[in-house]
Design a protein around this motif. Structure first.
Motif: not given
Ligand code: ATP
Ligand code: MG
Length: 233
Positions: A77-78, A81, A84-85, A113-114
């Motif tokens: 999961r990490e 992320d 992705r980010f 994305c954030h």
């Protein structure tokens, strides 16, 4: 502490009964904002290094740190992320979605994305102001690679990783793409790592890593990196 560090990283692929030692004890470091050239022959382990750095593959052993975070101990999961980010990836064959326009390709990546950049502005910056509504099939190879670079940059990543970004382009177009990547690193303070098998490109790098048979054979800092316009090959 360095922005990126690899400490004694190994990678072994098991294919049937055979063990392939793609990386055998790779160590190096990169500072924030550096433009890094990773050079070496086919099969040397360049893509393996980049894929592990980008969280697309995992090391067999060793320690990898990016911006104070230990990447090799992240769970699935990490890692998702992280990819992705934190990572923008550019490939040799662009990998654009064919039924989306240039702008839509960039927006698609930015959506997940954030803190994305303005997609339209990023396309302006890579020189595609007038081509945003074109589909990939309407663009040249160099233009498609600019879309791919815009797509990676719009995510506002910590690292821009490029695996043979000019491998499918002619000499002049390839040079323009390298110039865009070098300028981007300088103007945005972006840490950019570029893989190439072309040793002539080494003078461009703030840092140059030479890879051979799964090992780093030299790690050099270049106090006066050349502009790509000054290099002929
Ligand atoms: N998924 C895999 N399974 C098995 N072996 C692999 C895998 N990926 C890479 N290898 C092997 O690991 C070694 C290093 O491969 P890698 O792709 O990193 O080389 P490279 O330097 O990027 O080469 P090229 O310039 O041809 O792209 C090669 O011997 C390759 O065959
Ligand atoms: Mg490769």
């Amino acid at each position: 502490m360095s922005y990126i560090s690899f400490e004694d990283v190994t990678k072994t692929y098991h294919v049937g009964e055979v063990d392939i030692h793609a990386l055998s004890g790779v160590s190096f470091s990169v500072e924030k904002g550096e433009f890094v050239i990773v050079a070496g022959a086919s099969g040397a382990g360049k893509s393996t290094i980049l894929n592990i750095l980008g969280g697309m593959d995992t090391a067999t052993s060793g320690k990898i740190t990016v911006d104070g975070r230990q990447i090799n101990s992240l769970n699935e999961r990490e890692l998702t992320d992280y990819r992705r980010f934190d990572i923008g990836f550019v490939f040799q064959f662009y990998n654009l979605v064919q039924n989306l326009t240039a702008l839509e390709n960039v927006e698609l990546a930015a959506e997940i994305c954030h803190d994305p950049l303005d997609c339209s502005l990023v396309l302006d910056q890579v020189g595609l102001k007038d081509r945003k509504n074109n589909f990939p099939s309407q663009l040249s190879g160099g233009e498609q690679q600019r879309v791919a670079i815009a797509r990676a940059l719009a995510k506002n990543p910590k690292l821009l990783l490029c695996d043979e970004p000019t491998g499918a382009l002619d000499y002049v177009t390839g040079k323009q793409i390298l110039k865009l990547l070098q300028d981007t690193s300088r103007s945005m303070g972006m840490t950019v790592v570029i893989i190439t098998h072309n040793l002539a490109l080494c003078p461009m790098g703030d840092k140059v890593l030479r890879v051979k048979s799964g090992k780093i054979i030299s790690e050099e800092k270049n106090p006066h990196p050349a502009d790509v316009d000054e290099i002929e090959w």
